[in-house]
Design an enzyme around this catalytic site. Structure first.
Site, PDB file in Angstrom:
ATOM      1  N   SER A  10       0.835  -1.208   0.000  1.00 13.66           N
ATOM      2  CA  SER A  10       0.000   0.000   0.000  1.00 13.66           C
ATOM      3  C   SER A  10       0.867   1.254   0.000  1.00 13.66           C
ATOM      4  O   SER A  10       1.998   1.255   0.481  1.00 13.66           O
ATOM      5  CB  SER A  10      -0.910   0.037   1.232  1.00 13.66           C
ATOM      6  OG  SER A  10      -1.765  -1.070   1.265  1.00 13.66           O
TER       7      SER A  10
HETATM    8  N1  SAH Z   1      -0.928  -4.755   4.036  1.00  6.17           N
HETATM    9  C1  SAH Z   1      -0.208  -5.031   2.824  1.00  6.17           C
HETATM   10  C2  SAH Z   1      -1.034  -4.641   1.617  1.00  6.17           C
HETATM   11  C3  SAH Z   1      -0.994  -5.701   0.603  1.00  6.17           C
HETATM   12  S1  SAH Z   1      -2.214  -5.583  -0.684  1.00  6.17           S
HETATM   13  C4  SAH Z   1       1.162  -4.391   2.826  1.00  6.17           C
HETATM   14  O1  SAH Z   1       1.478  -3.652   3.772  1.00  6.17           O
HETATM   15  O2  SAH Z   1       1.959  -4.655   1.931  1.00  6.17           O
HETATM   16  C5  SAH Z   1      -3.524  -6.569  -0.035  1.00  6.17           C
HETATM   17  C6  SAH Z   1      -3.212  -8.009   0.258  1.00  6.17           C
HETATM   18  O3  SAH Z   1      -4.445  -8.627   0.628  1.00  6.17           O
HETATM   19  C7  SAH Z   1      -2.674  -8.825  -0.929  1.00  6.17           C
HETATM   20  O4  SAH Z   1      -1.459  -9.413  -0.583  1.00  6.17           O
HETATM   21  C8  SAH Z   1      -3.769  -9.887  -1.160  1.00  6.17           C
HETATM   22  O5  SAH Z   1      -3.264 -11.144  -1.584  1.00  6.17           O
HETATM   23  C9  SAH Z   1      -4.400  -9.970   0.222  1.00  6.17           C
HETATM   24  N2  SAH Z   1      -5.762 -10.525   0.256  1.00  6.17           N
HETATM   25  C10 SAH Z   1      -6.783 -10.319  -0.601  1.00  6.17           C
HETATM   26  N3  SAH Z   1      -7.865 -11.042  -0.235  1.00  6.17           N
HETATM   27  C11 SAH Z   1      -7.501 -11.720   0.909  1.00  6.17           C
HETATM   28  C12 SAH Z   1      -8.147 -12.659   1.754  1.00  6.17           C
HETATM   29  N4  SAH Z   1      -9.400 -13.097   1.530  1.00  6.17           N
HETATM   30  N5  SAH Z   1      -7.474 -13.152   2.824  1.00  6.17           N
HETATM   31  C13 SAH Z   1      -6.203 -12.754   3.075  1.00  6.17           C
HETATM   32  N6  SAH Z   1      -5.526 -11.896   2.299  1.00  6.17           N
HETATM   33  C14 SAH Z   1      -6.156 -11.378   1.222  1.00  6.17           C
END
Ligand code: SAH
Length: 217
Positions: free
Chosen positions: A64
């Site tokens: 993010s």
């Molecule tokens: N908090 C992260 C943001 C990553 S983007 C950071 O600091 O880098 C969002 C993430 O949510 C992705 O890695 C995606 O694979 C995950 N995601 C999406 N749907 C999900 C679910 N149902 N359960 C767990 N993770 C999920």
């Protein structure tokens, strides 16, 4: 991995820019000033790690934007020792920010490759207190509920009901809801079945998907 004076200088500038954009919680600015964001990105993006932008981290996912991390964290009003569940571990950066604020962090990722890579990274960086799970975040972690706070870092088509049920009374869920663009919601659990909902502007996230994905990077 090295954290040079140059990185520190760039990080300091980034933090100043977050302050200008309206992030006021000094504790959050301070931990973001300490954590080397470039450790959480591919080498190819190292030069750009201190721009206020999202970047690809593999599996079609992104780390993010720093402003978004700071904004969501600010909405959570994190206190020391609180039990926080994060959905969407991704790069691990947001989890590292929460842990550095003194929270007890549980985090779930649905992409196996990201889960494995990030687990290794967080252990290497000394964040071994962060508990990571390779699961579908829609289900939450009922075995460790209730949580003081729950943070969703992927765009949910609607408010995930199961997560609401895993909040303590007085607990807070921060979740971006919407399909193309997401409205940032902060939902406070007032009692067993009463919730208060606030709206905090529009953001763009990768989608909150159901099920797990057993695939390589
Ligand atoms: N908090 C992260 C943001 C990553 S983007 C950071 O600091 O880098 C969002 C993430 O949510 C992705 O890695 C995606 O694979 C995950 N995601 C999406 N749907 C999900 C679910 N149902 N359960 C767990 N993770 C999920």
């Amino acid at each position: 991995m090295t954290d040079t004076y140059r990185h520190k200088g760039l990080r300091n500038k980034l933090v100043q820019s977050l302050r200008k954009k309206g992030i006021t919680d000094e504790r959050i600015l301070s931990v973001m000033n300490q954590i080397p964001r470039h450790f959480f990105l591919e080498k190819a993006f190292e030069e750009q790690a201190y721009k206020d932008q999202a970047f690809p981290i593999g599996c079609e996912q992104t780390i993010s934007q720093p402003y978004t991390v700071a904004f969501q964290t600010q909405l959570l009003e994190v206190k020391k020792r609180e039990k926080i569940l994060e959905i969407g571990t991704g790069s691990g950066y947001q989890a590292a920010v929460l842990a550095s604020l003194g929270a007890r962090v549980f985090t779930i990722e649905r992409q196996e490759a990201l889960y494995k890579k990030t687990k290794q990274l967080l252990d290497d960086l000394g964040f071994s207190g962060i508990r990571m799970y390779f699961k579908d975040g829609y289900l939450g972690l009922p075995e460790f509920a209730p949580f003081d706070k729950i943070l969703v870092t992927a765009g949910a088509p609607e408010v995930p009901e199961k997560l609401l049920k895993q909040l303590k009374i007085g607990g807070v869920l921060v979740v971006p809801v919407g399909v193309k663009i997401q409205r940032m919601l902060r939902i406070i659990r007032l009692s067993e079945d009463e919730f208060k909902q606030e709206e905090w502007g529009d953001f763009r996230f990768v989608p909150f998907l159901s099920g797990i994905q057993k695939r390589g990077l």
